[in-house]
Design a protein around this motif. Structure first.
Motif, short mmCIF file in Angstrom:
data_model
loop_
_atom_site.label_atom_id
_atom_site.label_comp_id
_atom_site.label_asym_id
_atom_site.label_seq_id
_atom_site.Cartn_x
_atom_site.Cartn_y
_atom_site.Cartn_z
N CYS A 187 34.01 33.09 32.17
CA CYS A 187 35.22 33.87 32.42
C CYS A 187 35.70 34.53 31.14
N ARG A 242 38.66 35.41 30.45
CA ARG A 242 40.02 34.99 30.12
C ARG A 242 40.06 33.54 29.62
N CYS A 243 39.54 32.59 30.38
CA CYS A 243 39.66 31.18 30.00
C CYS A 243 38.39 30.63 29.35
N CYS A 289 37.57 33.84 38.97
CA CYS A 289 37.44 32.61 38.21
C CYS A 289 38.01 31.45 39.03
N SER A 291 38.65 28.63 37.92
CA SER A 291 39.48 27.79 37.07
C SER A 291 40.88 28.38 36.86
N CYS A 292 40.92 29.62 36.33
CA CYS A 292 42.22 30.20 36.01
C CYS A 292 42.69 31.24 37.03
N HIS A 344 41.55 34.33 37.41
CA HIS A 344 41.35 35.71 36.96
C HIS A 344 40.35 36.41 37.89
#
Length: 116
Positions: free
Chosen positions: A73, A75-76, A104, A106-107, A109
């Motif tokens: 990702c 972003r993260c 994503c 996880s985050c 995005h």
């Protein structure tokens, strides 16, 4: 209609006949027709290749999904940026090239990424 298109239409019609034979359990007739259709299709493909004809040269082939649908990702930085199936589209400003949406896990995005 050109000659190749006419032949392909005839083959399509004969495939419909083959389907009805399969439903009626006419196995031997279906096998004969299958062999004829295979021969006709091979002939048509050879002639099309020799003449340089293509069915629809203006339509680019849509690319396949990426081999590895998960990336890092942006972003993260976790490896959970996942390709979203069914989101492939052609780039408006670059015909013949495609992009797909990633999400994503996880985050959260989301972004469109160019497909190679």
């Amino acid at each position: 209609m050109n000659e190749l298109a006419t032949r392909l239409k005839q083959i399509r019609d004969r495939l419909a006949d083959l389907e009805s034979m399969a439903r009626a359990d006419q196995t031997e007739s279906a096998h004969r027709l299958t062999a004829e259709l295979t021969r006709d299709l091979n002939q048509a493909m050879e002639e099309a290749a020799a003449s340089g004809e293509t069915p629809n040269p203006s339509a680019p082939a849509e690319p396949r999904a990426p081999r590895d649908p998960v990336e890092k990702c942006p972003r993260c930085t976790l490896r959970s940026f996942t390709f979203q199936e069914g989101t492939i589209r052609e780039l408006a400003n670059d015909p013949g090239h495609f992009e797909a949406q990633y999400h994503c896990m996880s985050c959260g995005h989301e972004a469109w990424r160019r497909m190679s």
